[in-house]
Design a protein around this motif. Sequence first.
Motif, PDB file in Angstrom:
ATOM      1  N   PRO A   1      38.173  49.070  53.556  1.00 43.81           N
ATOM      2  CA  PRO A   1      37.918  48.102  52.470  1.00 43.81           C
ATOM      3  C   PRO A   1      38.911  48.209  51.320  1.00 43.81           C
ATOM      4  CG  PRO A   1      35.882  49.154  53.136  1.00 43.81           C
ATOM      5  CD  PRO A   1      36.982  49.865  53.852  1.00 43.81           C
ATOM      6  N   PHE A   2      39.400  49.420  51.056  1.00 36.13           N
ATOM      7  CA  PHE A   2      40.368  49.586  49.967  1.00 36.13           C
ATOM      8  C   PHE A   2      41.684  48.890  50.301  1.00 36.13           C
ATOM      9  CE2 PHE A   2      37.512  53.167  49.428  1.00 36.13           C
ATOM     10  CZ  PHE A   2      37.217  53.055  48.094  1.00 36.13           C
ATOM     11  N   MET A   3      41.940  48.667  51.586  1.00 38.87           N
ATOM     12  CA  MET A   3      43.134  47.952  51.996  1.00 38.87           C
ATOM     13  C   MET A   3      42.865  46.447  51.995  1.00 38.87           C
ATOM     14  SD  MET A   3      46.236  48.302  52.895  1.00 38.87           S
ATOM     15  CE  MET A   3      46.709  49.848  53.654  1.00 38.87           C
ATOM     16  N   ILE A   4      41.705  46.077  52.530  1.00 39.95           N
ATOM     17  CA  ILE A   4      41.410  44.652  52.703  1.00 39.95           C
ATOM     18  C   ILE A   4      41.275  43.942  51.353  1.00 39.95           C
ATOM     19  CG2 ILE A   4      39.698  43.014  53.558  1.00 39.95           C
ATOM     20  CD1 ILE A   4      39.150  44.944  55.838  1.00 39.95           C
ATOM     21  N   LEU A   5      40.576  44.573  50.414  1.00 41.10           N
ATOM     22  CA  LEU A   5      40.275  43.858  49.168  1.00 41.10           C
ATOM     23  C   LEU A   5      41.518  43.469  48.375  1.00 41.10           C
ATOM     24  CD1 LEU A   5      36.997  45.666  48.142  1.00 41.10           C
ATOM     25  CD2 LEU A   5      37.278  43.408  49.159  1.00 41.10           C
ATOM     26  N   PRO A   6      42.469  44.382  48.104  1.00 36.84           N
ATOM     27  CA  PRO A   6      43.670  43.927  47.391  1.00 36.84           C
ATOM     28  C   PRO A   6      44.489  42.924  48.192  1.00 36.84           C
ATOM     29  CG  PRO A   6      43.779  46.288  47.842  1.00 36.84           C
ATOM     30  CD  PRO A   6      42.455  45.825  48.294  1.00 36.84           C
ATOM     31  N   MET A   7      44.566  43.119  49.512  1.00 40.37           N
ATOM     32  CA  MET A   7      45.297  42.159  50.343  1.00 40.37           C
ATOM     33  C   MET A   7      44.677  40.773  50.220  1.00 40.37           C
ATOM     34  SD  MET A   7      45.972  43.868  54.007  1.00 40.37           S
ATOM     35  CE  MET A   7      47.337  44.934  54.358  1.00 40.37           C
ATOM     36  N   TYR A   8      43.367  40.750  50.301  1.00 41.93           N
ATOM     37  CA  TYR A   8      42.652  39.474  50.257  1.00 41.93           C
ATOM     38  C   TYR A   8      42.899  38.765  48.940  1.00 41.93           C
ATOM     39  CZ  TYR A   8      38.586  36.456  49.512  1.00 41.93           C
ATOM     40  OH  TYR A   8      37.757  35.406  49.197  1.00 41.93           O
ATOM     41  N   SER A   9      42.819  39.516  47.845  1.00 34.58           N
ATOM     42  CA  SER A   9      42.943  38.843  46.555  1.00 34.58           C
ATOM     43  C   SER A   9      44.360  38.335  46.333  1.00 34.58           C
ATOM     44  CB  SER A   9      42.506  39.781  45.424  1.00 34.58           C
ATOM     45  OG  SER A   9      43.349  40.892  45.394  1.00 34.58           O
ATOM     46  N   VAL A  10      45.346  39.004  46.931  1.00 34.01           N
ATOM     47  CA  VAL A  10      46.711  38.493  46.812  1.00 34.01           C
ATOM     48  C   VAL A  10      46.882  37.256  47.691  1.00 34.01           C
ATOM     49  CG1 VAL A  10      49.109  38.987  47.390  1.00 34.01           C
ATOM     50  CG2 VAL A  10      47.777  40.648  46.116  1.00 34.01           C
ATOM     51  N   MET A  11      46.357  37.341  48.927  1.00 36.98           N
ATOM     52  CA  MET A  11      46.533  36.227  49.861  1.00 36.98           C
ATOM     53  C   MET A  11      45.854  34.948  49.354  1.00 36.98           C
ATOM     54  SD  MET A  11      46.046  37.962  53.546  1.00 36.98           S
ATOM     55  CE  MET A  11      47.175  39.191  54.166  1.00 36.98           C
ATOM     56  N   GLN A  12      44.765  35.155  48.643  1.00 35.44           N
ATOM     57  CA  GLN A  12      44.042  33.988  48.115  1.00 35.44           C
ATOM     58  C   GLN A  12      44.912  33.150  47.189  1.00 35.44           C
ATOM     59  OE1 GLN A  12      40.485  35.242  46.206  1.00 35.44           O
ATOM     60  NE2 GLN A  12      39.271  33.744  47.353  1.00 35.44           N
ATOM     61  N   THR A  13      45.871  33.831  46.529  1.00 32.26           N
ATOM     62  CA  THR A  13      46.684  33.117  45.533  1.00 32.26           C
ATOM     63  C   THR A  13      47.905  32.459  46.163  1.00 32.26           C
ATOM     64  OG1 THR A  13      47.996  35.069  45.066  1.00 32.26           O
ATOM     65  CG2 THR A  13      46.008  34.777  43.764  1.00 32.26           C
ATOM     66  N   ILE A  14      48.144  32.683  47.469  1.00 30.14           N
ATOM     67  CA  ILE A  14      49.318  32.065  48.104  1.00 30.14           C
ATOM     68  C   ILE A  14      48.968  30.606  48.424  1.00 30.14           C
ATOM     69  CG2 ILE A  14      50.907  32.179  50.055  1.00 30.14           C
ATOM     70  CD1 ILE A  14      50.228  35.128  50.310  1.00 30.14           C
ATOM     71  N   PRO A  15      49.685  29.668  47.833  1.00 24.93           N
ATOM     72  CA  PRO A  15      49.331  28.261  48.068  1.00 24.93           C
ATOM     73  C   PRO A  15      49.591  27.878  49.523  1.00 24.93           C
ATOM     74  CG  PRO A  15      50.875  28.511  46.235  1.00 24.93           C
ATOM     75  CD  PRO A  15      50.832  29.810  46.927  1.00 24.93           C
ATOM     76  N   PRO A  16      48.621  27.266  50.201  1.00 29.29           N
ATOM     77  CA  PRO A  16      48.809  26.891  51.602  1.00 29.29           C
ATOM     78  C   PRO A  16      49.901  25.834  51.769  1.00 29.29           C
ATOM     79  CG  PRO A  16      46.664  26.150  50.767  1.00 29.29           C
ATOM     80  CD  PRO A  16      47.296  26.939  49.680  1.00 29.29           C
TER      81      PRO A  16
END
Lengths: 362, 424
Positions: free
Chosen positions: B303-318
């Motif tokens: 989870p410590f890996m997934i959570l920061p990755m997820y929050s960064v990926m969320q900001t990448i415009p599709p």
Amino acid sequence: MKLSTSILAIAAASVAGMATAQEMTIVSWGGAYTESQKRAYHDPYSTNTGVTIINDDSAAEAVAKLRAMNEAGNVTWDVVDVVAADAIRLCDEGLALEINADEQLAPAPDGTPASEDFGDLIVSDCFIPQIVYSTTFGYRTDLVGDTPPTDVCAVFDTEAYPGMRSLEKRPINNMEWALICDGVAFEDVYDVLETEEGQEQALAKLDTIKDSVIWWSAGADTPQLLADGEVVMGSTYNGRLFSLIEEQNQPVAMLWDAQVFDLDGWIIPTGLSEERTQRALDYVYFATDTQRLADQAKYISYGPARASSAPLVGTHADLGIEMAPHMPTDPENSKRTFLYNYEFWADYRDDIDAKFQAWLSQ
Amino acid sequence: MSDTAQDGPMLAADGTTLKQSLARSLRREKMRALLLIAPLLIFIFLSFVVPIVSMLFRSIENSILQDTLPETVVALENWDDQSGELPDEEVYAAFVRDMLVAVDAKTHTRLGTRLNYEETGMSSMFRRSGRQISRLDPVEDAPFKDKLIDIHDGWGDVNTWAVIKTHAVPYTNGYFLNAVDMQRTPEGAQAQPESKQILVKLFGRTLYMSLVITGFCILLGYPIAFLLANLPMRSANLLMILVLLPFWTSLLVRTSAWKVMLQQQGVINDTLVWLGLVDDAARLIIINNQIGTIVAMTHILLPFMILPMYSVMQTIPPTYVRAAKSLGATNWTAFWRVYFPQSIPGIGAGSILVFILAIGYYITPEIVGGTQGVFISNRIAYHISSSLNWGLAAALGTILLGAVLILYWAYDRIVGIDNVKLGG
């Protein structure tokens, strides 16, 4: 005005005094063991005196924590249950109170002074013995074929008893067992173990079964491994095996041969206020008298540390079985025993532990 | 006068220059801000910085010898530890005087414990001798040399005095030497005997296995984070709960669950045997070794890996990926050349978190690591709680802290810490 102030002050003081007088923190090992102490010592003591007892299960880290508390100048524990080796170290460090057994502990019912009643078990000036326990082997009755082991050296015999074994992840006890199974006479074990060659000899013997060993670090590991059938035999504390066999009815039996006796008991920390020290002494006086020590054996299969308690050991409070044959000190079980050599291990523990861990990691 | 006032710097209403006035008001602002966060700063300082520094200080602090045996230490200065001869009566007499004070204060056994870390046998020597020395009179019973050797023959061993002399320094490098499998001897720093060398190996193993665990976390975490960021809100939320659920379960429970799964009579082996993939007599050994530690810790730290990755990926415009595709990129090229580089800050943040957590892990390796999967922290725990050699534990901890800081610095140089994002 003045009168009411002083009345208030007195009231406040007495409230504060009562709050501390009615509570004491007793540190022990938790689980079935603390439960046995609660039923044998804490409950009657609370009923008699009105003192509330708070249990803290930190005994495994007691030495380090007491040292930290002492350095911080705020000792929050009143009475601590520790193994004898830890009591010796706490005494050495000046963290435990020295006890005069004859003055501060109850004599036996026939008037024998406490120091004689406990005898050799008072291994340190600070140590108030409570129980005798042993580290010994249990084996799976269904996995050892038609010839159940009777000799501790079965542990090293992977041909007759194939399968995994569990041993504690520290040199103490394992080194002794390895040496006697490598032909060293019982009485010479520590003389041999003092030498470099003796330590190598013991490790070489352990090396023969290294691939078949699961190393444990918590007392509950071996009972679990035995219950799961992960290991054929394994070492642990005799009380754990008792509850596995008698309370959980697992197909496990005891191998009492070459069991290593060890002691567990109370210490009182230094640095307590006079009042708390007196209360701790009062508790310990009560909790280590002959009847109380015998009572504890109703709840757990550890032997009382007083000679005068042995004849009073009765039946298990819940199971109703006779407890004497389950005691490590029973003559049938103690034909060949070690007594944990405190002095030796106080000196050699760090040295041999480093070698043992280096060997383990190879 | 009036000329200079007109040509000089602008003045504020109170007559000071405008520059000074601005600086003052800025300073006041800053002070106010500082006052606002002062409670937090003081709290962090008292509860975090002070304990850590005082613990690290123990790795060099060594005043116990000079405090307990002040006269002996001075007397020993005149003795040549290379001469092979015992110190003379002056040292013995000083030693008896020191010991009488120490036995009274009950500090001699503490010193014995301290010296036992360096020379096995010292602990019982001090404990046994203390009682007998306390019966001696510092004046009438002289000379003491033979009496002491009678009490314990260790006092007639040159090595005993050499050890005392070697370690009679208020600040020592001994603990740090011990921490890297060396020792402080009268002849200078020397390697420990081979049979006792373990700590350097454990440091290496800790770093190596933490890296492996971080690697596995990236491999397993990236697709999950990608999925989380790209699924519709509703399914993403459900998946998020699945990621967080183990996070909310007790560490011990999760570790013990792995024991049940991985042991030889455990779920995985039973299934494999039932499927006929593994012979009953040759069940896999996947716990109590490095595999066990890596599997359990990867799971726990995921989870410590997934959570920061997820929050960064969320900001990448599709739209970026769509734009790449509309310009003729294949799916792979669009991902690799456009999406992936933008997700790197998340990988960086997750890796730092996971790696730093992994390097100090203790309880999981202890439970599932057997002999080959334990970390340096397990030794630190041993020295804190069992051997009470806090000096060595502090030295090991300092080295570990240093290693983390160096790696952090290296990371900053190579990847750049600005490239790390926890979200937003």
